[in-house]
Motif scaffolding. Structure first.
Motif, PDB file in Angstrom:
ATOM      1  N   HIS A 252       0.796  -1.224   0.000  1.00  0.00           N
ATOM      2  CA  HIS A 252       0.000   0.000   0.000  1.00  0.00           C
ATOM      3  C   HIS A 252       0.830   1.276   0.000  1.00  0.00           C
ATOM      4  O   HIS A 252       0.269   2.378   0.002  1.00  0.00           O
ATOM      5  CB  HIS A 252      -0.987   0.020   1.180  1.00  0.00           C
ATOM      6  CG  HIS A 252      -0.356  -0.095   2.526  1.00  0.00           C
ATOM      7  ND1 HIS A 252      -0.063   0.986   3.305  1.00  0.00           N
ATOM      8  CD2 HIS A 252       0.024  -1.192   3.244  1.00  0.00           C
ATOM      9  CE1 HIS A 252       0.471   0.582   4.443  1.00  0.00           C
ATOM     10  NE2 HIS A 252       0.545  -0.727   4.430  1.00  0.00           N
ATOM     11  N   MET A 253       2.168   1.149  -0.056  1.00  0.00           N
ATOM     12  CA  MET A 253       3.017   2.336  -0.150  1.00  0.00           C
ATOM     13  C   MET A 253       4.066   2.240  -1.249  1.00  0.00           C
ATOM     14  O   MET A 253       4.639   3.249  -1.649  1.00  0.00           O
ATOM     15  CB  MET A 253       3.746   2.577   1.179  1.00  0.00           C
ATOM     16  CG  MET A 253       2.970   3.368   2.203  1.00  0.00           C
ATOM     17  SD  MET A 253       4.070   3.944   3.535  1.00  0.00           S
ATOM     18  CE  MET A 253       3.451   2.991   4.895  1.00  0.00           C
ATOM     19  N   GLY A 254       4.327   1.040  -1.729  1.00  0.00           N
ATOM     20  CA  GLY A 254       5.396   0.843  -2.698  1.00  0.00           C
ATOM     21  C   GLY A 254       5.000   1.210  -4.119  1.00  0.00           C
ATOM     22  O   GLY A 254       3.860   1.581  -4.396  1.00  0.00           O
ATOM     23  N   ALA A 255       5.972   1.113  -5.017  1.00  0.00           N
ATOM     24  CA  ALA A 255       5.692   1.339  -6.433  1.00  0.00           C
ATOM     25  C   ALA A 255       4.611   0.355  -6.879  1.00  0.00           C
ATOM     26  O   ALA A 255       4.618  -0.826  -6.498  1.00  0.00           O
ATOM     27  CB  ALA A 255       6.960   1.150  -7.255  1.00  0.00           C
ATOM     28  N   LYS A 256       3.682   0.826  -7.683  1.00  0.00           N
ATOM     29  CA  LYS A 256       2.525   0.032  -8.072  1.00  0.00           C
ATOM     30  C   LYS A 256       2.637  -0.419  -9.528  1.00  0.00           C
ATOM     31  O   LYS A 256       2.809   0.418 -10.423  1.00  0.00           O
ATOM     32  CB  LYS A 256       1.239   0.833  -7.874  1.00  0.00           C
ATOM     33  CG  LYS A 256      -0.033   0.122  -8.325  1.00  0.00           C
ATOM     34  CD  LYS A 256      -0.384  -1.044  -7.417  1.00  0.00           C
ATOM     35  CE  LYS A 256      -1.746  -1.628  -7.773  1.00  0.00           C
ATOM     36  NZ  LYS A 256      -2.090  -2.786  -6.927  1.00  0.00           N
ATOM     37  N   TYR A 257       2.524  -1.718  -9.735  1.00  0.00           N
ATOM     38  CA  TYR A 257       2.441  -2.291 -11.086  1.00  0.00           C
ATOM     39  C   TYR A 257       1.030  -2.828 -11.240  1.00  0.00           C
ATOM     40  O   TYR A 257       0.650  -3.788 -10.566  1.00  0.00           O
ATOM     41  CB  TYR A 257       3.515  -3.358 -11.276  1.00  0.00           C
ATOM     42  CG  TYR A 257       4.919  -2.753 -11.298  1.00  0.00           C
ATOM     43  CD1 TYR A 257       5.458  -2.258 -12.475  1.00  0.00           C
ATOM     44  CD2 TYR A 257       5.662  -2.643 -10.129  1.00  0.00           C
ATOM     45  CE1 TYR A 257       6.723  -1.670 -12.502  1.00  0.00           C
ATOM     46  CE2 TYR A 257       6.928  -2.067 -10.128  1.00  0.00           C
ATOM     47  CZ  TYR A 257       7.448  -1.578 -11.321  1.00  0.00           C
ATOM     48  OH  TYR A 257       8.698  -0.998 -11.336  1.00  0.00           O
ATOM     49  N   TYR A 258       0.277  -2.190 -12.101  1.00  0.00           N
ATOM     50  CA  TYR A 258      -1.185  -2.353 -12.133  1.00  0.00           C
ATOM     51  C   TYR A 258      -1.624  -3.075 -13.403  1.00  0.00           C
ATOM     52  O   TYR A 258      -1.188  -2.743 -14.508  1.00  0.00           O
ATOM     53  CB  TYR A 258      -1.811  -0.966 -12.074  1.00  0.00           C
ATOM     54  CG  TYR A 258      -3.281  -0.901 -11.758  1.00  0.00           C
ATOM     55  CD1 TYR A 258      -3.776  -1.345 -10.537  1.00  0.00           C
ATOM     56  CD2 TYR A 258      -4.183  -0.380 -12.680  1.00  0.00           C
ATOM     57  CE1 TYR A 258      -5.133  -1.263 -10.244  1.00  0.00           C
ATOM     58  CE2 TYR A 258      -5.544  -0.291 -12.394  1.00  0.00           C
ATOM     59  CZ  TYR A 258      -5.998  -0.741 -11.167  1.00  0.00           C
ATOM     60  OH  TYR A 258      -7.344  -0.661 -10.889  1.00  0.00           O
ATOM     61  N   CYS A 259      -2.489  -4.077 -13.240  1.00  0.00           N
ATOM     62  CA  CYS A 259      -3.077  -4.841 -14.341  1.00  0.00           C
ATOM     63  C   CYS A 259      -2.039  -5.707 -15.054  1.00  0.00           C
ATOM     64  O   CYS A 259      -2.174  -5.990 -16.250  1.00  0.00           O
ATOM     65  CB  CYS A 259      -3.797  -3.945 -15.343  1.00  0.00           C
ATOM     66  SG  CYS A 259      -5.276  -3.166 -14.678  1.00  0.00           S
ATOM     67  N   PHE A 260      -1.030  -6.150 -14.336  1.00  0.00           N
ATOM     68  CA  PHE A 260      -0.077  -7.109 -14.892  1.00  0.00           C
ATOM     69  C   PHE A 260      -0.502  -8.506 -14.484  1.00  0.00           C
ATOM     70  O   PHE A 260       0.187  -9.207 -13.751  1.00  0.00           O
ATOM     71  CB  PHE A 260       1.347  -6.798 -14.369  1.00  0.00           C
ATOM     72  CG  PHE A 260       1.968  -5.605 -15.021  1.00  0.00           C
ATOM     73  CD1 PHE A 260       2.756  -5.727 -16.140  1.00  0.00           C
ATOM     74  CD2 PHE A 260       1.749  -4.331 -14.503  1.00  0.00           C
ATOM     75  CE1 PHE A 260       3.338  -4.620 -16.746  1.00  0.00           C
ATOM     76  CE2 PHE A 260       2.324  -3.206 -15.095  1.00  0.00           C
ATOM     77  CZ  PHE A 260       3.116  -3.354 -16.224  1.00  0.00           C
ATOM     78  N   ASP A 261      -1.664  -8.933 -14.978  1.00  0.00           N
ATOM     79  CA  ASP A 261      -2.211 -10.233 -14.603  1.00  0.00           C
ATOM     80  C   ASP A 261      -1.578 -11.363 -15.414  1.00  0.00           C
ATOM     81  O   ASP A 261      -1.576 -12.481 -14.972  1.00  0.00           O
ATOM     82  CB  ASP A 261      -3.728 -10.254 -14.794  1.00  0.00           C
ATOM     83  CG  ASP A 261      -4.419  -9.234 -13.905  1.00  0.00           C
ATOM     84  OD1 ASP A 261      -3.836  -8.897 -12.849  1.00  0.00           O
ATOM     85  OD2 ASP A 261      -5.498  -8.769 -14.271  1.00  0.00           O
TER      86      ASP A 261
END
Length: 261
Positions: A252-261
């Motif tokens: 919840h604070m780190g770099a976010k990689y989103y939608c890499f399913d």
């Protein structure tokens, strides 16, 4: 903290072709830096540019492709070229920065949201900016600090959108579905209003935004190539936000990689 933010890729979910053969992403990010550490970073920038007689912005894609103002790199001997890249790498990784960002895989985003929302899906910049700004605010809260956000100027429409996202977060909190995002412990609007002090736009001539450009590409590329050398160099020097977090904080604070399913 000062949060310097550049963008990489295209912000529409599916209209435009990928901007890199390495992957198909949109990202907003760069790095966090303590305000008191910034003068030293600016001096390091000036020293690097002075050595190489650079009087124009450091631009990641032009350096990588040896184009535009950096066409002269193609004429250097191999020894001199290695020296340039060595100096550039040292300039980047020796600064007291924490690389941070939100990287969204465009095909993954399209697959996840098109059937449900169709053309009503958000521009990717809304998701990326909201996530990055809130995670930076949480990190600031954990260190009893506040955050100023500096974003590179784009076109008027894109800049207006970013300004709206910022104001909406401070007025009404995070824009995501509360049921789905509750597990991330989102900050309230009051908390965001206090931690996110202000938003400013700066031109590419800003040395600190040029550094954000140089950092964001490896942060994005690493989503598709975990061995990408510039990202490994940042990690080796402890220059990523995740390395300043406990394992349970990264979600919840780190770099976010989103939608890499």
């Amino acid at each position: 903290f000062n949060l310097y933010v550049d963008d990489s890729g295209t912000r529409h979910p599916d209209f435009s072709p990928p901007t890199s053969r390495a992957g198909d992403w949109f990202a907003l990010g760069g790095y966090l830096i303590k305000e008191e550490d910034e003068p030293a970073a600016r001096q390091a920038y000036a020293d690097f540019c002075s050595k190489w007689d650079i009087t124009y912005p450091l631009h990641s894609i032009r350096i990588r492709h040896r184009s535009g103002h950096f066409k002269w790199l193609a004429s250097l001997s191999q020894a001199k070229l290695r020296e340039f890249y060595h100096d550039l790498t040292l300039f980047i990784v020796e600064q007291p920065i924490m690389a941070h960002g939100c990287v969204i895989d465009r095909p993954g985003y399209h697959t996840r949201y098109y059937e449900k929302y169709g053309r009503q899906r958000w521009h990717l910049c809304k998701t990326a900016f909201s996530i990055l700004a809130e995670r930076s605010a949480k990190f600031a809260l954990a260190h009893d600090r506040r955050v100023r956000i500096f974003v590179e100027e784009s076109d008027k429409t894109a800049d207006r959108r970013i300004r709206d996202y910022f104001n909406d977060m401070r007025d009404a909190g995070m824009p995501f579905n509360k049921g789905n995002s509750g597990k991330y412990g989102p900050l309230t609007s009051d908390e965001l209003r206090f931690r996110l002090v202000e938003l400013r736009f700066k031109r590419k001539s800003s040395p600190m935004l040029q550094l954000a450009d140089l950092v964001l590409y490896p942060l994005s590329r690493a989503a598709y190539d975990t061995l990408y050398p510039p990202m490994r160099q940042l990690i080796e020097k402890h220059r990523t936000i995740d390395q300043h977090l406990d394992e349970e904080q990264i979600a919840h604070m780190g770099a976010k990689y989103y939608c890499f399913d």
